[in-house]
Design a protein around this motif. Structure first.
Motif, PDB file in Angstrom:
ATOM      1  N   ALA B  48       0.438  35.640   4.091  1.00  0.00           N
ATOM      2  CA  ALA B  48      -0.218  35.532   2.604  1.00  0.00           C
ATOM      3  C   ALA B  48      -0.682  36.561   2.585  1.00  0.00           C
ATOM      4  N   ALA B  49      -1.589  37.550   3.094  1.00  0.00           N
ATOM      5  CA  ALA B  49      -2.174  38.887   3.379  1.00  0.00           C
ATOM      6  C   ALA B  49      -0.823  39.913   2.171  1.00  0.00           C
ATOM      7  N   THR B  50      -0.017  39.762   2.531  1.00  0.00           N
ATOM      8  CA  THR B  50       0.761  40.446   2.473  1.00  0.00           C
ATOM      9  C   THR B  50       1.236  39.970   1.013  1.00  0.00           C
ATOM     10  N   THR B  51       1.366  39.056   0.321  1.00  0.00           N
ATOM     11  CA  THR B  51       1.419  38.966  -0.779  1.00  0.00           C
ATOM     12  C   THR B  51       0.208  38.300  -2.083  1.00  0.00           C
ATOM     13  N   TYR B  52      -1.425  38.413  -0.621  1.00  0.00           N
ATOM     14  CA  TYR B  52      -2.346  38.935  -2.172  1.00  0.00           C
ATOM     15  C   TYR B  52      -2.980  40.400  -2.314  1.00  0.00           C
ATOM     16  N   TRP B  53      -2.406  41.094  -1.723  1.00  0.00           N
ATOM     17  CA  TRP B  53      -2.068  43.096  -2.087  1.00  0.00           C
ATOM     18  C   TRP B  53      -1.724  43.202  -2.399  1.00  0.00           C
TER      19      TRP B  53
END
Lengths: 198, 198
Positions: B48-53
């Motif tokens: 989710a870190a990649t889709t959040y940023w």
DNA sequence: CTGATTTCGGTACACATGTACCGGTCGGTC
DNA sequence: GACCGACCGGTACATGTGTACCGAAATCAG
């Protein structure tokens, strides 16, 4: 030609059809777009055709590389004899026209070729193809340079091939409206500098 | 440093972490390996870190390109002042050392950069980055050439940059055991030819 | 402290992907 | 004509993929 479309090809002819489709997809949409389904669609064939003729996607890509190399080497050798006279009289002009023609005719093929080149840097299995491809170019350019009276044909051939690749790559990304105009002064300068006695 | 691993970074620091991871994956495994999950794993972060940023994969790749360009331009400008004296005395030697150092230090970064370069040829949104990157190199090389007494610094700078790219690309794919040895004679020849009065 | 906002991480889901499978068809050969 | 191997194409399936969602935790403003 009645029926226009012609019979759908069968047998080995399909192999080539698939490889050409793969190169087209690679050049136009990049490596991540090269999937069995996308290639099959591009070739106008069912999915199973790609898995029948190629054991895996890696094999498909390697064979496509081989085809691209062989096709281009043959084309380049053919052109080198066609342009031989012109090259002796005006090497820079001949090179300019060749690169400009490449850019005008098929940016797709160029992009596919450079994509595979980079892939060869990662996958040792592809390197022999790349080496052969580059060697063929260097040999032809070396002969041309020798013919033009170059003082250092061996070194300069490798140098010139590298420069041509760099210039082509720059033109691909920068999308200059008139590549020939951009390339001509640079090639004239380079050829003049290299051909001077030294 | 007790605990050794350090606190997991939060906030904007993660952005950079993700972009660097994306460039690493791109360089090492190619464009088709750059997925949200692969990048997250490379960065040691949850998916989710990649889709959040990053709103999308395209945006992630574009931002990674921007980061690679900015980082490399800054590095190159720094090196150009460090090598300024050396370049005036022995331009070919300085260039050889620079390229050889690049190859020795990070073939991965080079592969990522060239992959993005090719991608820029397909996606107009990436072209401004590529143009800026190339322009920065040309400007620096032009200044160096002027300093070295080149008769045609403007034309020759573009030419030299193209050649350096071509030579680097060749070294990447051919995997020569001693790149410096292969590059030195070619660069000496080229620099000698270009710097002669004309 | 309190509440609001940002950041985080696990999960869900619809869809794409590589590859295996299998019954059918074609083109030769006896 | 019967046979056989090569070839074809539809389908199945486990796994990977992009992206959305949501409740929790951290951070910050007052």
């Amino acid at each position: 030609m009645p029926g226009a479309a012609g019979r759908p090809p069968r047998g080995e002819a399909r192999r080539a059809l698939i490889l050409e489709a793969a190169l087209r997809v690679l050049g136009e949409e990049g490596a991540s777009a090269v999937t069995h389904r996308r290639v099959a669609r591009e070739a106008g064939l069912p999915l199973a055709a790609t898995t029948y003729w190629f054991a895996s996607k890696d094999e498909l890509l390697a064979d496509a590389y081989r085809l691209a190399a062989d096709t281009d080497i043959a084309r380049m050798r053919r052109l080198s004899t066609e342009y031989a006279e012109r090259a002796r009289a005006d090497l820079a002009g001949a090179l300019t026209d060749l690169l400009a023609a490449d850019l005008a005719a098929s940016r797709t093929s160029l992009l596919a070729a450079y994509s595979l080149w980079i892939e060869a840097a990662r996958r040792p299995a592809l390197r022999p193809i790349e080496e052969e491809w580059t060697r063929a170019y260097v040999e032809v350019v070396e002969a041309v340079l020798r013919d033009a009276g170059s003082p250092h044909p061996a070194t300069d051939a490798e140098l010139l091939v590298a420069t041509l690749d760099g210039l082509l790559l720059a033109q691909l990304a920068l999308a200059h409206p008139d590549p020939a105009a951009a390339l001509r002064p640079q090639l004239e300068r380079l050829v003049a500098a290299l051909l001077r006695a030294g």
